[in-house]
Motif scaffolding. Structure first.
Motif, PDB file in Angstrom:
ATOM      1  N   PHE A  25       0.834  -1.192   0.000  1.00  0.00           N
ATOM      2  CA  PHE A  25       0.000   0.000   0.000  1.00  0.00           C
ATOM      3  C   PHE A  25       0.875   1.250   0.000  1.00  0.00           C
ATOM      4  O   PHE A  25       1.925   1.281   0.619  1.00  0.00           O
ATOM      5  CB  PHE A  25      -0.931   0.013   1.211  1.00  0.00           C
ATOM      6  N   ASP A  26       0.414   2.254  -0.722  1.00  0.00           N
ATOM      7  CA  ASP A  26       1.196   3.480  -0.883  1.00  0.00           C
ATOM      8  C   ASP A  26       0.284   4.687  -0.692  1.00  0.00           C
ATOM      9  O   ASP A  26      -0.518   5.008  -1.562  1.00  0.00           O
ATOM     10  CB  ASP A  26       1.837   3.497  -2.277  1.00  0.00           C
ATOM     11  N   ILE A  27       0.420   5.359   0.438  1.00  0.00           N
ATOM     12  CA  ILE A  27      -0.435   6.499   0.774  1.00  0.00           C
ATOM     13  C   ILE A  27      -0.269   7.647  -0.229  1.00  0.00           C
ATOM     14  O   ILE A  27      -1.202   8.422  -0.446  1.00  0.00           O
ATOM     15  CB  ILE A  27      -0.174   6.986   2.231  1.00  0.00           C
ATOM     16  N   THR A  28       0.885   7.747  -0.875  1.00  0.00           N
ATOM     17  CA  THR A  28       1.104   8.840  -1.826  1.00  0.00           C
ATOM     18  C   THR A  28       0.233   8.708  -3.072  1.00  0.00           C
ATOM     19  O   THR A  28       0.037   9.679  -3.798  1.00  0.00           O
ATOM     20  CB  THR A  28       2.582   8.930  -2.251  1.00  0.00           C
ATOM     21  N   ARG A  29      -0.322   7.529  -3.313  1.00  0.00           N
ATOM     22  CA  ARG A  29      -1.201   7.319  -4.473  1.00  0.00           C
ATOM     23  C   ARG A  29      -2.479   8.141  -4.374  1.00  0.00           C
ATOM     24  O   ARG A  29      -3.161   8.359  -5.358  1.00  0.00           O
ATOM     25  CB  ARG A  29      -1.556   5.828  -4.619  1.00  0.00           C
TER      26      ARG A  29
END
Length: 143
Positions: A25-29
């Motif tokens: 998971f990548d919060i910057t997405r």
């Protein structure tokens, strides 16, 4: 909630879902373009569906919103996707350019950083965004 607010909620929902559609998971997405689902498609699908439900699917307003929605959806899955593929190719070529730079005097300032590759959507990402948008509109309308 009015039509614009609900359409923006749809866009934010799609952007938030992008965090969880790729592992790790990548919060910057949440702030990025491209990816699953298409927030552009979600936004305009909610807008068009709500306009159709409120003013009628044969109204002039629905026709106008639908035309612009289709242009945005086409752009998200077509033009912007092609731009991302071209950026990928250029990034690959530029990484292998170093030996030629000295020989031909290539300006290294032109390639300080990679071009952004994830700007468009696959047809599935566009479809998922559109279905999300229509679902949000229908869910709100049924309540």
């Amino acid at each position: 909630m009015n039509i614009l607010e609900l359409s923006l909620l749809s866009l934010c929902t799609a952007q938030t879902l992008k965090i969880f559609t790729k592992y790790p998971f990548d919060i910057t997405r949440i702030l990025g373009s491209g990816g699953m689902p298409s927030s552009h498609s979600s936004f305009v699908s909610t807008l068009a569906t709500l306009i159709g439900l409120k003013y009628g699917f044969t109204s002039d307003l629905f026709a106008v919103v639908s035309v612009f929605s289709l242009i945005i959806i086409y752009d998200a899955g077509g033009v912007r996707r092609a731009v991302g593929e071209q950026a990928n190719l250029l990034n690959h070529l530029l990484k292998h350019l170093d030996p030629l730079q000295l020989k031909h005097g290539f300006d290294k300032e032109l390639i300080k950083k990679d071009l952004k590759e994830l700007v468009g959507h696959t047809p599935f990402e566009v479809l998922a965004g559109s279905l999300l948008g229509v679902s949000i509109a229908l869910l709100y309308h049924s309540l």
